[in-house]
Design an enzyme around this catalytic site. Structure first.
Site, mmCIF file in Angstrom:
data_model
loop_
_atom_site.group_PDB
_atom_site.id
_atom_site.type_symbol
_atom_site.label_atom_id
_atom_site.label_comp_id
_atom_site.label_asym_id
_atom_site.label_seq_id
_atom_site.Cartn_x
_atom_site.Cartn_y
_atom_site.Cartn_z
ATOM 1 N N ASP A 163 8.602 -3.189 -5.238
ATOM 2 C CA ASP A 163 7.087 -2.826 -4.910
ATOM 3 C C ASP A 163 6.760 -1.712 -5.977
ATOM 4 O O ASP A 163 5.679 -1.703 -6.636
ATOM 5 C CB ASP A 163 6.765 -2.209 -3.703
ATOM 6 C CG ASP A 163 7.265 -3.156 -2.675
ATOM 7 O OD1 ASP A 163 7.333 -4.508 -2.812
ATOM 8 O OD2 ASP A 163 7.316 -2.865 -1.358
ATOM 9 N N SER A 182 0.810 -1.239 -0.033
ATOM 10 C CA SER A 182 -0.023 0.045 0.002
ATOM 11 C C SER A 182 0.943 1.410 0.132
ATOM 12 O O SER A 182 0.562 2.228 -0.548
ATOM 13 C CB SER A 182 -0.873 -0.028 1.167
ATOM 14 O OG SER A 182 -0.136 0.120 2.276
#
Length: 548
Positions: free
Chosen positions: A239, A190
């Site tokens: 990521d 996130s």
């Protein structure tokens, strides 16, 4: 980094949700959420948004904690994402570059901030000269605040695309509204999705996509990596790469040497990955000193000690930058090709090199006496071939850590073995023909071995995550269906697991996990649906432009 075509592609700008999500059914499912975001933006700010920046979360199928050692990883983007609606405000009423940031989640309050340009004396200019420093935004690293990720994204845009000179163009004042359904601290990235979407939002509002300096996907990955480090996380790049470069229907094999390279990999046709949230929140920024950043420091220190012991002349710049474990293994084994060119015969060489280097690591990185596996700072310095001040500056000052003793052998062992597992995973997926069931079983075993290593050697799992892995694996043990492997995913210390399940058994598997994992007891169907879900590899980051 520069890269091959996937990283060199332009960041897409779309005008329909089908383009954004890569399929009409997914777009239809997401339409109400987007409509609500646009409507709430107009209510809060009194004008309509001009763009929505979208960045997906990611699930890492295999390859944990090895990207910052320069080894390749195997992630996929997921449907869950961060959305930021944005638009400029009239310049005459607000300071240049000022930001009003709102969040649809009720726990997050409105934030207002403006960048500043600092004037400082320069080290390389006469004392009476003044050098204009880059743009600055205050980011509090001592606590996790949602707007810190927005500021981090803005920081990179300011310092990459706006000269600090007083005569250069200035950024426009901006209104932004954030929403997201990637659970924070779940291991589904996130934080990276938030930083990527924030970076995209400020690029879009300032019209940078319309000029010749518009960044490529690879350049956006670089900027986003820099930006996330501003909130205190020494990210390795996996990521951001998965969030930015992903393509629908394919996982990505992402390698970093000699440059960023993202290779779409088609998974076996019956392979479905199911994510499950342990409900243990792990915030990398808050715990980095004794978890994530500490692992970075341990792997880099292990590489330094091994390279000194082996007298490896890796690079003339090694005194100015840390050596990585990939460089040590590559030089010691004689294998130094780009990861994207790895062939089957290379895996044989790597396995032999791995056995050799692990024997050396056991001999040199473990204490000589007692049952300890950790070593002290003084022992590390003594084995590094560096003086104390030099070692502390390179390995302990740049990465904020908090510990008295370091586990070097166990961390190095995990990194080396995990890197080989990733290459084997890729090889299985690329192999043509063969028995599909056998392929799935091999992939599942690699995932199981990965989790066991994360738990026992890298110490980045969590008791609840281990329980969730056990529950997932028991689906096959009781004969209910085909579960091939299950492992933690993401940084660890909480967050999610990812399980490889046969397509025909996905619904039964999800039912099993919801029933057997104790912390799910008493949860509503809606909450359970957000905790356990199957995922198909999805589209990477993009900008949606509203058409008048």
């Amino acid at each position: 980094m520069t890269g091959l075509p996937a990283a060199d592609a332009q960041i897409p700008i779309f005008t329909t949700l089908k383009e954004v999500y890569g399929s009409l059914p997914t777009a239809a499912k997401q339409a109400k959420r987007w409509d609500d975001l646009a409507r709430e933006f107009e209510i809060k700010f009194g004008h309509k948004p001009t763009h929505v920046a979208r960045a997906p979360g990611r699930v890492n199928l295999i390859g944990e904690h090895i990207d910052y050692a320069d080894f390749g990883v195997f992630p996929a983007a997921i449907e869950h994402d961060i959305l930021i609606a944005c638009a400029p405000r009239p310049v005459d009423r607000h300071a240049p570059g000022s930001v009003v940031a709102e969040n649809l989640h009720p726990r997050y309050t409105r934030q207002v901030f403006s960048p500043t340009r600092r004037h400082t004396l320069g080290d390389d200019v006469p004392l009476d000269a003044v050098r204009v420093a880059p743009w600055h935004l205050d980011i509090d690293k001592t606590e996790l605040r949602w707007e810190s990720y927005v500021k981090a994204g803005y920081y990179g845009v300011l310092n990459h695309f706006f000269s600090p000179s007083s005569t250069s163009p200035v950024p426009v004042p901006v209104d932004i509204l954030v929403t997201g359904n990637v659970p924070p601290g779940s291991g589904l990235s996130s934080s990276a999705a938030m930083v990527v979407s924030s970076t995209l939002a400020f690029l879009a509002v300032n019209g940078i996509f319309d000029g010749e300096n518009a960044p490529t996907k690879g350049e956006l990955v670089n900027i986003a990596m820099e930006n996330e480090r501003r909130v205190g996380v020494n990210s390795g790049g996996m990521d951001q790469s998965a969030s930015v470069i992903a393509l629908p229907g394919s996982a990505l094999y992402v390698s970093f040497v000699p440059s960023l390279h993202a290779e779409p990999i088609v998974l076996p046709r019956d392979a479905v990955f199911v994510c499950a949230n342990s409900l243990v929140v792990s915030n990398k920024a808050e715990s980095a000193k004794h978890q994530y950043n500490l692992r970075v420091a341990e792997t880099l220190a292990a590489a330094r000690l091994l390279s000194h012991h082996l007298n490896l002349q890796i690079d003339s710049n090694t005194k100015r930058r840390p050596v990585t474990l990939r460089e040590v293994l590559a030089r010691k084994s004689g294998f130094y090709r780009d990861e994207q060119d790895v062939q089957l015969e290379d895996l044989v060489r790597l396995r032999k090199g791995l056995v050799d280097i692990l024997g050396i690591a056991m001999d040199y990185l473990l204490p000589k006496s007692g049952d300890r596996t950790d070593i002290s700072v003084d022992e590390m310095i003594d084995k590094s071939g560096m003086d104390e001040a030099e070692f502390r500056k390179m390995y302990l000052s740049g990465v904020d850590v908090e510990t008295a003793n370091f586990e070097l052998y166990l961390r190095a062992r995990h990194v080396f073995e995990e890197a080989l597992r990733v290459l084997e995973f890729r090889e299985v997926c690329l192999a043509g023909g063969g028995n599909e069931e056998s392929k799935l079983q091999t992939l599942g075993k690699l995932m199981n071995d990965s989790h066991d290593s994360c738990h026992r050697q890298f110490d980045c799992s969590h008791p609840k995550v281990n329980d969730l892995v056990r529950v997932a694996r028991s689906f096959g043990e009781v004969g209910k269906g085909r579960i091939y492997g299950s492992r933690m995913t993401g940084a660890g210390w909480g967050g999610c697991t990812v399980s490889l399940v046969h397509r025909e058994d996905v619904e039964a598997f999800i039912t099993h996990v919801k029933k057997e994992y104790a912390p799910y007891e008493g949860m509503s169907d809606e909450d359970l649906a957000s905790c356990v879900f199957a995922t198909e590899p999805g589209m990477g980051a993009c900008v949606f432009k509203f058409i008048d």
